[in-house]
Design a protein around this motif. Structure first.
Motif, PDB file in Angstrom:
ATOM      1  N   LYS A 286       3.826   2.516 -12.787  1.00 49.16           N
ATOM      2  CA  LYS A 286       3.386   3.847 -11.702  1.00 49.16           C
ATOM      3  C   LYS A 286       5.008   4.643 -10.656  1.00 49.16           C
ATOM      4  CE  LYS A 286       2.274   3.986  -6.887  1.00 49.16           C
ATOM      5  NZ  LYS A 286       3.759   2.980  -6.410  1.00 49.16           N
ATOM      6  N   ASN A 287       5.628   3.100 -10.868  1.00 47.85           N
ATOM      7  CA  ASN A 287       7.037   2.705 -10.323  1.00 47.85           C
ATOM      8  C   ASN A 287       8.295   2.863 -10.824  1.00 47.85           C
ATOM      9  OD1 ASN A 287       5.614   2.878  -7.658  1.00 47.85           O
ATOM     10  ND2 ASN A 287       6.603   0.443  -7.286  1.00 47.85           N
TER      11      ASN A 287
ATOM     12  N   LYS B  44       9.630   8.832 -11.175  1.00 48.09           N
ATOM     13  CA  LYS B  44      10.476   8.705 -10.779  1.00 48.09           C
ATOM     14  C   LYS B  44      11.327   9.313 -11.968  1.00 48.09           C
ATOM     15  CE  LYS B  44      10.157   5.716  -7.496  1.00 48.09           C
ATOM     16  NZ  LYS B  44      10.424   4.516  -8.139  1.00 48.09           N
TER      17      LYS B  44
ATOM     18  N   ARG C 152       9.732   1.832   6.460  1.00 52.16           N
ATOM     19  CA  ARG C 152       9.855   2.252   5.271  1.00 52.16           C
ATOM     20  C   ARG C 152      10.931   3.823   6.018  1.00 52.16           C
ATOM     21  NH1 ARG C 152       5.373   2.545   0.872  1.00 52.16           N
ATOM     22  NH2 ARG C 152       7.521   2.705  -0.408  1.00 52.16           N
TER      23      ARG C 152
ATOM     24  N   ASP D 288      17.003   6.686   5.277  1.00 47.65           N
ATOM     25  CA  ASP D 288      18.457   6.858   5.909  1.00 47.65           C
ATOM     26  C   ASP D 288      18.997   6.699   4.948  1.00 47.65           C
ATOM     27  OD1 ASP D 288      17.150   4.081   6.060  1.00 47.65           O
ATOM     28  OD2 ASP D 288      18.604   3.579   8.084  1.00 47.65           O
ATOM     29  N   TYR D 289      19.082   5.652   3.908  1.00 51.69           N
ATOM     30  CA  TYR D 289      20.198   5.256   3.585  1.00 51.69           C
ATOM     31  C   TYR D 289      20.186   7.295   2.278  1.00 51.69           C
ATOM     32  CZ  TYR D 289      18.920   0.122   4.170  1.00 51.69           C
ATOM     33  OH  TYR D 289      18.533  -0.592   5.189  1.00 51.69           O
TER      34      TYR D 289
ATOM     35  N   PRO E  19      19.729  -3.396  -0.430  1.00 51.28           N
ATOM     36  CA  PRO E  19      19.739  -2.457  -2.468  1.00 51.28           C
ATOM     37  C   PRO E  19      18.254  -2.088  -2.400  1.00 51.28           C
ATOM     38  CG  PRO E  19      19.856  -5.051  -2.251  1.00 51.28           C
ATOM     39  CD  PRO E  19      19.230  -4.919  -0.934  1.00 51.28           C
ATOM     40  N   SER E  20      18.340  -0.994  -1.909  1.00 49.87           N
ATOM     41  CA  SER E  20      17.026   0.163  -1.660  1.00 49.87           C
ATOM     42  C   SER E  20      16.442   0.334  -3.320  1.00 49.87           C
ATOM     43  CB  SER E  20      16.955   0.955  -0.983  1.00 49.87           C
ATOM     44  OG  SER E  20      16.919   2.695  -0.893  1.00 49.87           O
TER      45      SER E  20
ATOM     46  N   TRP F 127      14.260  -9.769   8.798  1.00 50.40           N
ATOM     47  CA  TRP F 127      13.151 -10.016   9.663  1.00 50.40           C
ATOM     48  C   TRP F 127      13.135 -11.196  10.870  1.00 50.40           C
ATOM     49  CZ3 TRP F 127      12.923  -5.269   8.885  1.00 50.40           C
ATOM     50  CH2 TRP F 127      12.742  -3.887   7.868  1.00 50.40           C
TER      51      TRP F 127
ATOM     52  N   ARG G 116      -1.705  -2.285  -2.771  1.00 47.97           N
ATOM     53  CA  ARG G 116      -2.060  -3.498  -3.202  1.00 47.97           C
ATOM     54  C   ARG G 116      -2.456  -4.402  -2.997  1.00 47.97           C
ATOM     55  NH1 ARG G 116      -0.084  -1.763  -8.384  1.00 47.97           N
ATOM     56  NH2 ARG G 116       2.311  -0.440  -7.656  1.00 47.97           N
TER      57      ARG G 116
HETATM   58  N1  EPU Z   1      14.792   1.180   3.779  1.00 47.72           N
HETATM   59  C1  EPU Z   1      15.417   1.637   4.439  1.00 47.72           C
HETATM   60  N2  EPU Z   1      16.227   2.587   4.432  1.00 47.72           N
HETATM   61  C2  EPU Z   1      15.912   3.749   3.596  1.00 47.72           C
HETATM   62  C3  EPU Z   1      15.096   3.260   2.345  1.00 47.72           C
HETATM   63  C4  EPU Z   1      15.134   2.114   2.477  1.00 47.72           C
HETATM   64  O1  EPU Z   1      15.809   0.428   5.780  1.00 47.72           O
HETATM   65  O2  EPU Z   1      16.411   5.081   3.110  1.00 47.72           O
HETATM   66  C5  EPU Z   1      14.592  -0.635   3.025  1.00 47.72           C
HETATM   67  C6  EPU Z   1      12.765  -0.032   3.415  1.00 47.72           C
HETATM   68  O3  EPU Z   1      11.786  -0.077   4.445  1.00 47.72           O
HETATM   69  C7  EPU Z   1      12.667  -1.882   3.159  1.00 47.72           C
HETATM   70  C8  EPU Z   1      13.338  -2.260   1.935  1.00 47.72           C
HETATM   71  O4  EPU Z   1      14.443  -1.117   2.077  1.00 47.72           O
HETATM   72  O5  EPU Z   1      12.184  -2.330   3.716  1.00 47.72           O
HETATM   73  C9  EPU Z   1      13.284  -1.791   0.459  1.00 47.72           C
HETATM   74  O6  EPU Z   1      12.648  -0.319   0.486  1.00 47.72           O
HETATM   75  P1  EPU Z   1      12.724   0.329  -1.080  1.00 47.72           P
HETATM   76  O7  EPU Z   1      13.683   0.946  -0.821  1.00 47.72           O
HETATM   77  O8  EPU Z   1      13.450  -0.575  -2.372  1.00 47.72           O
HETATM   78  O9  EPU Z   1      11.213   0.165  -1.854  1.00 47.72           O
HETATM   79  P2  EPU Z   1      10.547   1.936  -1.993  1.00 47.72           P
HETATM   80  O10 EPU Z   1      12.116   3.017  -3.019  1.00 47.72           O
HETATM   81  O11 EPU Z   1      10.581   2.784  -0.941  1.00 47.72           O
HETATM   82  C10 EPU Z   1      10.271   1.255  -4.574  1.00 47.72           C
HETATM   83  C11 EPU Z   1       8.377   0.544  -4.697  1.00 47.72           C
HETATM   84  C12 EPU Z   1       7.628   0.212  -3.642  1.00 47.72           C
HETATM   85  C13 EPU Z   1       7.317  -1.297  -3.794  1.00 47.72           C
HETATM   86  C14 EPU Z   1       9.368  -1.042  -3.738  1.00 47.72           C
HETATM   87  C15 EPU Z   1      10.190  -2.665  -3.585  1.00 47.72           C
HETATM   88  C16 EPU Z   1       8.229   3.864  -5.568  1.00 47.72           C
HETATM   89  C17 EPU Z   1       7.931   4.661  -5.020  1.00 47.72           C
HETATM   90  N3  EPU Z   1       7.673   2.364  -4.698  1.00 47.72           N
HETATM   91  O12 EPU Z   1       9.401   1.338  -2.704  1.00 47.72           O
HETATM   92  O13 EPU Z   1       6.402   0.210  -4.149  1.00 47.72           O
HETATM   93  O14 EPU Z   1       7.224  -2.269  -3.419  1.00 47.72           O
HETATM   94  O15 EPU Z   1      10.316   0.061  -4.177  1.00 47.72           O
HETATM   95  O16 EPU Z   1      10.320  -2.918  -4.558  1.00 47.72           O
HETATM   96  O17 EPU Z   1       8.663   3.461  -6.185  1.00 47.72           O
HETATM   97  C18 EPU Z   1       3.813   0.111  -3.856  1.00 47.72           C
HETATM   98  O18 EPU Z   1       3.350   0.137  -5.545  1.00 47.72           O
HETATM   99  O19 EPU Z   1       2.453  -0.235  -3.813  1.00 47.72           O
HETATM  100  C19 EPU Z   1       4.577  -0.114  -3.738  1.00 47.72           C
HETATM  101  C20 EPU Z   1       5.303  -0.131  -2.214  1.00 47.72           C
END
Ligand code: EPU
Length: 444
Positions: A31-32, A36, A131, A134-135, A171-172, A368, A396
């Motif tokens: 899915k993830n 994309k 979530r 900002d980045y 590393p987002s 945290w 999840r």
């Molecule tokens: N974060 C920020 N600012 C940003 C972006 C992220 O502070 O602009 C923080 C988030 O709040 C979090 C951390 O960085 O604390 C990591 O977030 P990340 O951006 O890596 O997560 P994401 O891209 O929003 C994807 C998956 C998630 C998965 C995470 C971590 C998708 C659509 N979602 O989320 O998947 O848990 O990476 O691997 O790809 C799921 O599938 O159930 C799911 C939640």
């Protein structure tokens, strides 16, 4: 369209537990990754074809979003989708998508390159923490995008984006993907330092490279993108879903059964397999997949989630349920999201011995620590779980509730099944294939 996907949940599952689960399931596409890759197809006016596309609500949601923007979508075979956007016919997505998932923000870069503007709903997704985005937005702003944030949307316009050097504070995954999607057609070179290197990010890099992009991934979390003038169509097979695989592995170990996941890839699961083995699970390669079973009585471990190649935050929930069956006191420290243990409350009602702490117990600390976020779980086992009425709070947690119901004696009902179906392909069919007693009940 959007409102259909958010329709009221009229289904629930009835699950009878207490039997070891044995059999074979086939891994779905991730899915993830797929969501994309679908967004990346917007970067070209040529057709793109994806294989191993999972039949999950999240994919249909993203395909509907793309159709609103002018993409022609055709299912060209089992698990195969061709997406073609000869012309971007709209630069806005309907507001109904606001708060639905985290995909629209990734569309900013491609839409800026194709038509110079984008008006997109702000993201949602599972409620597992704040979530923010900002980045994503500060990276795009540095590349030259003019951004106005409104209450439920973001409005962006730009001439051609410029390559920049950007260091991610964390590393987002999503921000790395945003900058990749913006950088491949930007003028000059974009360098992302502190980038996420999850297999799903690398899958996107591979697809972009097939489309004609110049992207280099270094071992020190530096991704370098040399912008090109144009991208072409490409064909790509989505990587197997490593979260789904780990979910079925944990289910096999927790119930004392034996489950083969056809198509599962060890290279995406190395950290999970180590952790599973320390608890008492084992695995072996099969012809094109992996098989998982319980090797010995389960014992407690200390585990923490982290960015790749660490232990995924999305493995945490099935693993935590498995730990309720392990002898001793385990610690699960969640370092990615501040609020991803809310689901344990309903497990406690089933008899699980789980308490939460805002300290980073037994490890070096994370973002945290002692900030009031209950991000560490203390799990004592083994305990017998009892059937219960459960309501799924997020994707999840959803699988982990089904798992708990399958471990438990007696019958459980599980509501909120649409959360699960957003990310797991044919969950009822696959669970039945390993011997689970699960029925879908539909309200009249
Ligand atoms: N974060 C920020 N600012 C940003 C972006 C992220 O502070 O602009 C923080 C988030 O709040 C979090 C951390 O960085 O604390 C990591 O977030 P990340 O951006 O890596 O997560 P994401 O891209 O929003 C994807 C998956 C998630 C998965 C995470 C971590 C998708 C659509 N979602 O989320 O998947 O848990 O990476 O691997 O790809 C799921 O599938 O159930 C799911 C939640």
């Amino acid at each position: 369209m959007a409102h259909e996907h958010m329709a009221q949940d009229r289904h629930w599952y009835q699950v009878s537990g207490g039997v070891p689960l044995t059999g074979t399931v086939t891994a779905a596409g991730a899915k993830n990754s797929v969501t994309k890759l679908l967004v990346a197809s917007l970067l070209t006016d040529r057709p793109c074809t994806l294989d191993l596309v999972p039949d999950i609500l999240e994919v249909h949601l993203v395909l509907d979003m793309l159709a609103e923007l002018g993409t022609k979508v055709s299912w060209t075979g089992p698990g195969q989708v061709t997406v073609h956007t000869p012309t971007v016919t709209a630069t806005a997505l309907s507001e109904a998508y606001s708060g639905v998932n985290r995909i629209p923000v990734l569309m900013i870069g491609p839409l800026l390159h194709r038509v110079g503007e984008a008006y997109l709903p702000l993201p949602g997704g599972c409620t597992i923490g704040k979530r923010p985005i900002d980045y994503h937005l500060s990276g795009l702003a540095e590349m030259g995008a003019a951004i106005t944030e409104e209450l439920r949307s973001v409005k962006v316009h730009a001439g051609r984006l410029n390559g920049v050097h950007f260091t991610l504070p964390f590393p987002s995954v999503g921000a790395t993907e945003s900058l990749l999607l913006a950088g491949v057609l930007a003028k000059g070179t974009t360098v992302i330092q502190g980038a996420a290197v999850e297999p799903e990010v690398i899958d996107l890099v591979m697809f972009l490279q097939k489309m004609g992009a110049l992207v280099n991934v270094e071992t020190d979390r530096t991704i370098t993108i040399e912008g090109v003038e144009k991208l072409r169509g490409a064909e790509h097979s989505v990587i197997p879903d490593r979260i789904e695989t780990a979910s079925f592995a944990a289910l096999a170990v927790a119930t004392g059964g034996r489950i083969e996941v056809a198509g599962a890839q060890q290279e995406h699961l190395v950290t999970f397999l180590n952790a599973m083995r320390k608890v008492g699970g084992e695995f072996a390669p099969t012809d094109g997949g992996l098989v998982f079973w319980r090797e010995r009585p389960l014992t407690a471990v200390h585990q923490e989630t982290g960015v790749h190649p660490g232990f995924m935050t999305d493995w945490q929930q099935p693993f935590t349920v498995m730990l309720t069956q392990a002898k001793g006191t385990s610690i699960m420290h969640e370092t990615i999201y501040e609020d991803r243990f809310g689901y344990t409350q309903q497990l406690a009602e089933m008899g699980a011995d789980i308490s939460l702490s805002d300290s980073c117990l037994g490890s070096g600390g994370c973002r945290w620590h002692r900030r009031g976020f209950q991000h560490t779980a203390i799990v004592t086992g083994p305990v017998a779980l009892n059937g219960a009425h459960l309501a799924i709070p997020d994707l999840r947690a959803g699988f982990s509730y089904i798992m708990a119901a399958l471990i438990a004696d007696g019958t459980s009902t599980v509501a909120g099944t649409r959360y699960l179906e957003r990310g797991y392909e044919d969950p009822v069919g696959k669970l039945r294939a390993v011997g689970a007693h699960i029925e879908t009940i539909t309200a009249q």
